[in-house]
Design an enzyme around this catalytic site. Structure first.
Site, mmCIF file in Angstrom:
data_model
loop_
_atom_site.group_PDB
_atom_site.id
_atom_site.type_symbol
_atom_site.label_atom_id
_atom_site.label_comp_id
_atom_site.label_asym_id
_atom_site.label_seq_id
_atom_site.Cartn_x
_atom_site.Cartn_y
_atom_site.Cartn_z
ATOM 1 N N ASP A 1 0.849 -1.195 0.000
ATOM 2 C CA ASP A 1 0.000 0.000 0.000
ATOM 3 C C ASP A 1 0.891 1.253 0.000
ATOM 4 O O ASP A 1 0.901 2.005 0.959
ATOM 5 C CB ASP A 1 -0.958 -0.004 1.203
ATOM 6 C CG ASP A 1 -0.236 -0.100 2.545
ATOM 7 O OD1 ASP A 1 0.943 -0.497 2.570
ATOM 8 O OD2 ASP A 1 -0.853 0.228 3.579
ATOM 9 N N ASP B 1 6.846 1.107 1.656
ATOM 10 C CA ASP B 1 6.453 0.148 0.604
ATOM 11 C C ASP B 1 7.213 0.441 -0.688
ATOM 12 O O ASP B 1 7.612 -0.482 -1.404
ATOM 13 C CB ASP B 1 4.954 0.239 0.306
ATOM 14 C CG ASP B 1 4.085 0.001 1.516
ATOM 15 O OD1 ASP B 1 3.579 -1.119 1.666
ATOM 16 O OD2 ASP B 1 3.900 0.946 2.299
ATOM 17 N N ASN C 1 -2.317 2.533 3.887
ATOM 18 C CA ASN C 1 -1.691 3.817 4.182
ATOM 19 C C ASN C 1 -2.508 4.982 3.619
ATOM 20 O O ASN C 1 -2.563 6.058 4.206
ATOM 21 C CB ASN C 1 -0.277 3.869 3.611
ATOM 22 C CG ASN C 1 0.696 3.019 4.402
ATOM 23 O OD1 ASN C 1 0.576 2.874 5.602
ATOM 24 N ND2 ASN C 1 1.670 2.441 3.712
ATOM 25 N N THR D 1 2.963 -6.251 2.676
ATOM 26 C CA THR D 1 3.505 -5.186 3.521
ATOM 27 C C THR D 1 2.443 -4.145 3.867
ATOM 28 O O THR D 1 2.780 -3.028 4.277
ATOM 29 C CB THR D 1 4.703 -4.501 2.832
ATOM 30 O OG1 THR D 1 4.281 -3.908 1.599
ATOM 31 C CG2 THR D 1 5.822 -5.496 2.571
ATOM 32 N N ASN E 1 2.154 0.357 17.436
ATOM 33 C CA ASN E 1 2.419 1.738 17.021
ATOM 34 C C ASN E 1 1.127 2.504 16.728
ATOM 35 O O ASN E 1 1.122 3.725 16.724
ATOM 36 C CB ASN E 1 3.362 1.801 15.820
ATOM 37 C CG ASN E 1 2.804 1.133 14.574
ATOM 38 O OD1 ASN E 1 1.699 0.552 14.583
ATOM 39 N ND2 ASN E 1 3.553 1.193 13.481
ATOM 40 N N GLU F 1 -0.153 -3.029 15.870
ATOM 41 C CA GLU F 1 0.550 -2.401 14.745
ATOM 42 C C GLU F 1 -0.456 -2.066 13.648
ATOM 43 O O GLU F 1 -1.477 -2.746 13.509
ATOM 44 C CB GLU F 1 1.639 -3.368 14.234
ATOM 45 C CG GLU F 1 2.499 -2.847 13.112
ATOM 46 C CD GLU F 1 1.869 -3.102 11.745
ATOM 47 O OE1 GLU F 1 2.169 -2.331 10.822
ATOM 48 O OE2 GLU F 1 1.106 -4.077 11.623
ATOM 49 N N PHE F 2 -0.165 -1.043 12.851
ATOM 50 C CA PHE F 2 -1.142 -0.490 11.910
ATOM 51 C C PHE F 2 -1.668 -1.521 10.913
ATOM 52 O O PHE F 2 -2.886 -1.634 10.716
ATOM 53 C CB PHE F 2 -0.513 0.692 11.153
ATOM 54 C CG PHE F 2 -1.416 1.285 10.111
ATOM 55 C CD1 PHE F 2 -2.463 2.119 10.461
ATOM 56 C CD2 PHE F 2 -1.229 1.002 8.761
ATOM 57 C CE1 PHE F 2 -3.312 2.664 9.506
ATOM 58 C CE2 PHE F 2 -2.062 1.543 7.786
ATOM 59 C CZ PHE F 2 -3.108 2.380 8.164
ATOM 60 N N ASN F 3 -0.797 -2.257 10.233
ATOM 61 C CA ASN F 3 -1.253 -3.174 9.186
ATOM 62 C C ASN F 3 -2.222 -4.225 9.714
ATOM 63 O O ASN F 3 -3.086 -4.710 8.976
ATOM 64 C CB ASN F 3 -0.056 -3.881 8.529
ATOM 65 C CG ASN F 3 0.726 -2.975 7.615
ATOM 66 O OD1 ASN F 3 0.250 -1.917 7.203
ATOM 67 N ND2 ASN F 3 1.945 -3.381 7.300
ATOM 68 N N HIS G 1 9.986 0.182 7.635
ATOM 69 C CA HIS G 1 9.478 -1.140 7.998
ATOM 70 C C HIS G 1 9.494 -2.160 6.852
ATOM 71 O O HIS G 1 10.037 -3.256 6.989
ATOM 72 C CB HIS G 1 8.032 -1.023 8.504
ATOM 73 C CG HIS G 1 7.849 -0.056 9.617
ATOM 74 N ND1 HIS G 1 8.117 -0.359 10.928
ATOM 75 C CD2 HIS G 1 7.397 1.231 9.614
ATOM 76 C CE1 HIS G 1 7.851 0.682 11.700
ATOM 77 N NE2 HIS G 1 7.409 1.660 10.925
ATOM 78 N N ASP G 2 8.847 -1.832 5.755
ATOM 79 C CA ASP G 2 8.470 -2.838 4.757
ATOM 80 C C ASP G 2 9.643 -3.524 4.053
ATOM 81 O O ASP G 2 9.564 -4.722 3.769
ATOM 82 C CB ASP G 2 7.520 -2.221 3.728
ATOM 83 C CG ASP G 2 6.211 -1.767 4.362
ATOM 84 O OD1 ASP G 2 5.840 -2.320 5.414
ATOM 85 O OD2 ASP G 2 5.568 -0.858 3.815
#
Length: 319
Positions: free
Chosen positions: A10, A15, A39, A125, A159, A165-167, A240-241
């Site tokens: 995303d 990403d 995102n 991701t 986070n 975590e967001f995802n 992160h990704d």
């Protein structure tokens, strides 16, 4: 031998870097890029993916749009981290290519079923909506996929909430499906990705490359750093990704432990929490693994090497 992957994402600043790493690393055979709302909205992240595909010289890699919302819950996006475009910072020209006409879920299924058993690794991701729908629509892919290496979750603290975590929290029902399907899952979560910090020294290394892809990444990181300082008080932003892609390239760069994992689906304080049963000793034979440590120097070495190689690909796309 190269590892065949489908990158479900995303874009998103990190990403975008994951896409560049996957395209630029010689150990990866990038079969497809699929997009999912996360995102930012689906139309924005798909536009961003097409732009990154242009920058990376992905002339033969299909880019397909997928799900525009979670399975059950209302959509949520992250403009405080990624901006209103989903990838604020660089000025992105209109893409010269078109999105693949297939839905991302169909492309994922068709690609896996067309490749030899055990040859394709799924690398999500973003939110796990596309992956969950693919395995529910065609359960046979669970037996054909080599593994799922996802960026998401955390063993300890979140986070987007204290525990999540967001995802994962944007679509916990999909995450629950993916974690519980009968395939190997490696969760590359915040415990490892918060070590992937784009420090000023790292940005200097990338700046020194001096080609188009590296300049693009520097522009991404400049915005990303400011957003993380203001919203989450990081001195340097965690990228992160690409850590999930790095895990596929070289498993020794990202240390994992075998541990039972599941996802909390309630509506209280722990919704979206990735719950690890840490009572038993780590088990390498476990179907689910969690990342706990990152070799930062080797990780950034992979990024730098990929960006250097991408310049050659852009100059000679026929290769």
């Amino acid at each position: 031998m190269t590892t065949k992957i489908i990158l479900d994402c995303d874009p998103g600043h990190d990403d975008a870097i994951a896409m560049l790493l996957a395209q630029g690393n010689p150990e990866i055979d990038l079969l497809a890029v699929t997009t999912v709302a996360g995102n930012q909205t689906l139309d924005k992240v798909t536009r961003n993916a097409l732009a990154v595909a242009d920058i990376a010289g992905m002339t033969e890699v299909p880019v397909a749009a997928g799900c525009d919302r979670p399975l059950v819950r209302a959509p949520r996006v992250a403009p405080d981290i990624h901006g209103e475009s989903g990838m604020d910072g660089p000025q992105l020209p209109p893409s010269v290519r078109e999105v693949d006409g297939r839905h991302a879920v169909d492309l994922i299924i068709e690609t896996i079923m067309a490749e030899p058993v055990g040859s394709v690794t799924l690398v999500p991701t973003g939110a796990l909506t596309n992956i969950a729908l693919a395995v529910r629509r065609e359960p046979r892919i669970a037996d054909r996929v080599r593994e799922v290496v996802l960026m998401g979750g955390a063993l300890h603290r979140g986070n987007w909430s204290a525990t999540s975590e967001f995802n994962i929290i944007v679509d916990p029902e999909s995450a629950h499906i993916v974690f519980n399907a009968d395939w190997p899952v490696t969760m590359v979560g915040l415990d490892a990705t918060h070590q992937a910090l784009a420090t000023p020294e790292v940005i200097e290394r990338i700046t020194a490359i001096g080609n188009g892809p590296s300049r693009f990444v520097v522009e991404l990181l400049e915005f990303f750093a400011k957003a993380y300082r203001e919203s989450q008080h990081f001195a340097s932003p965690p990228v992160h990704d690409p850590v999930a892609v790095a895990r596929v390239i070289d498993r020794s760069i990202v240390r994992t432990v075998g541990v039972p994992l599941d996802v909390e689906l309630g509506n209280g304080l722990t919704v979206g929490m990735t719950v690890a049963d840490l009572r038993a000793p780590a088990d390498d034979a476990s179907r689910t693994h969690a990342a706990v440590d990152l070799d930062q120097e080797r990780f950034w070495g992979l990024i730098v090497d990929a960006l250097e190689r991408l310049d050659d690909r852009l100059l000679t796309p026929e290769e």
